[in-house]
Design an enzyme around this catalytic site. Structure first.
Site, short mmCIF file in Angstrom:
data_model
loop_
_atom_site.label_atom_id
_atom_site.label_comp_id
_atom_site.label_asym_id
_atom_site.label_seq_id
_atom_site.Cartn_x
_atom_site.Cartn_y
_atom_site.Cartn_z
N HIS A 235 0.73 -1.15 -0.03
CA HIS A 235 -0.06 0.10 0.13
C HIS A 235 0.82 1.25 -0.06
O HIS A 235 0.26 2.30 -0.24
CB HIS A 235 -0.76 0.18 1.14
CG HIS A 235 -1.94 -1.05 1.27
ND1 HIS A 235 -2.82 -1.00 0.20
CD2 HIS A 235 -2.30 -1.99 2.16
CE1 HIS A 235 -3.67 -2.10 0.43
NE2 HIS A 235 -3.56 -2.64 1.64
N ASP B 7 -3.38 -10.37 -2.08
CA ASP B 7 -3.61 -9.85 -1.01
C ASP B 7 -5.23 -9.57 -1.12
O ASP B 7 -5.46 -9.07 -2.35
CB ASP B 7 -2.82 -8.78 -0.42
CG ASP B 7 -3.02 -7.95 0.83
OD1 ASP B 7 -2.33 -8.46 1.76
OD2 ASP B 7 -4.11 -7.65 1.13
N HIS C 291 -6.52 -6.97 -0.27
CA HIS C 291 -6.67 -5.35 -0.40
C HIS C 291 -6.04 -5.06 -1.77
O HIS C 291 -5.02 -5.66 -2.23
CB HIS C 291 -6.18 -4.79 0.59
CG HIS C 291 -6.74 -5.13 1.93
ND1 HIS C 291 -5.99 -5.71 2.86
CD2 HIS C 291 -8.10 -5.07 2.54
CE1 HIS C 291 -6.87 -6.01 3.90
NE2 HIS C 291 -8.07 -5.30 3.61
N ASP D 63 -5.07 -12.40 3.97
CA ASP D 63 -6.15 -11.98 4.44
C ASP D 63 -7.22 -12.34 3.44
O ASP D 63 -8.42 -11.81 3.85
CB ASP D 63 -5.82 -10.46 4.83
CG ASP D 63 -5.16 -9.67 3.80
OD1 ASP D 63 -4.80 -10.44 2.64
OD2 ASP D 63 -4.89 -8.36 3.85
#
Length: 323
Positions: A96, A133, A135, A221
């Site tokens: 990120h 991931d 996200h 995740d």
């Protein structure tokens, strides 16, 4: 988990010096690097400016440089032929972190920093990122937004984090137009959707692009116990994704494959997911069974219509825009 399973003693441990400022500045601005240093020297604090919290502690920059150094060490060892594949088991994560900001627990863009080393110091011409991931890998995408030397692929839960990020319309800009591919999947997707996305979109994209190195920002995740996502993957699922990307690396780039540890917030299940990935990468199976995973029933073929439609939209982008 790696120690207790016996796997640690059967795989190669790489040395891990910290990344240098020169390494970091390939992906980040000098202003941002100075900001991290100032917060670190002042005893720590929150680096995130736009959303959420990305905290470092006193001298936390040292830890962030060590994490980036782990990703660099993995890439250097693979490119030098010391190992064929490598897993950077590091914290803080990185996917990120953008060129000029921290976000989502990420300080430096570990995978992107390692990828830029491969391009600018090791002389590779094309690399690819496959981020699974839960996200969106917005930081990696931002670093290479205008750079055709890197194909950035992100499979993620649609509109999870960051908000309004990672839609199929985000395809790069300038010289990098078409070298960015997003596969936003609806909440509730399990193994069938991820494998279909791989087979219909990810693997054809890699085949077209012909990377010389594949880097996987590897978050856990998307696991079905995770509190920060709503996906349904199991240890079996992560094992199958790893097998597919490993086969692709063997076919396209002489097996050159690096995984960097990203998200995963279920402390009881993430160790089993990670063990499954490392077993598949190394070809070594331990006798540890995941008590949280249901039995592996094979690879289901049928998808709910809304999941199939989401994958089809990403495939349309691949068919029409990818470099």
């Amino acid at each position: 988990m790696l120690d207790r399973s016996g796997l640690t003693g059967r795989i190669t441990a790489l040395s891990c010096p910290p990344a240098t400022e020169q390494d970091v500045l390939r992906a980040h601005t000098e202003t941002y690097l100075n900001e991290v240093r100032q917060v670190s020297d002042a005893g720590g604090g929150n680096l995130a400016r736009r959303m959420g919290t990305t905290r470092i502690g006193d001298q936390g920059m040292d830890i962030a440089l060590l994490a980036a150094g782990g990703a660099l060490s993995a890439v250097k060892a693979v490119l030098a032929g010391e190992v064929k594949t490598a897993y950077a088991l590091i914290r803080p994560p990185g996917h990120h972190a953008g060129p000029d900001e921290a976000m989502g627990f990420c300080v430096f863009a570990n995978a992107a920093i390692a990828g830029l080393h491969a391009l600018e110091a090791a002389g590779l011409e094309r690399i690819a990122f496959v981020d699974w991931d839960v996200h969106h890998g917005n930081g990696t995408q931002a670093v290479f937004w205008r750079d055709p030397r890197a194909l950035t692929i992100s499979l993620h839960q649609d509109n999870c984090f960051p908000p309004e990020s990672g839609g199929t319309g985000e395809t790069g800009a300038g010289a990098g137009q078409g070298a960015c591919l997003n596969i936003p999947l609806p909440p509730g997707c399990g193994e069938a959707a991820y494998l279909a996305a791989f087979d219909r979109v990810v693997l054809p994209a890699l085949e077209r692009y012909q990377p010389q190195l594949i880097i996987v920002p590897c978050g856990f995740d998307a696991g079905f116990h995770d509190p920060l996502g709503r996906m349904m993957l199991t240890s079996h699922s992560f094992r199958k994704l790893t097998a597919r990307i490993k086969d692709a690396a063997n076919s396209l780039c002489d097996g050159k494959l690096v995984l960097t540890h990203e998200g995963g917030y279920s402390p009881h299940s993430v160790p089993f997911h990670c063990l499954a990935v490392l077993e598949e990468l190394s070809g070594i199976r331990t006798d540890v069974l995941d008590p949280y995973s249901p039995p592996d029933l094979g690879e289901p073929a049928d998808l709910p219509l809304h999941q199939a439609d989401a994958i089809a939209r990403a495939k349309a982008v691949l068919d029409n825009q990818l470099l």
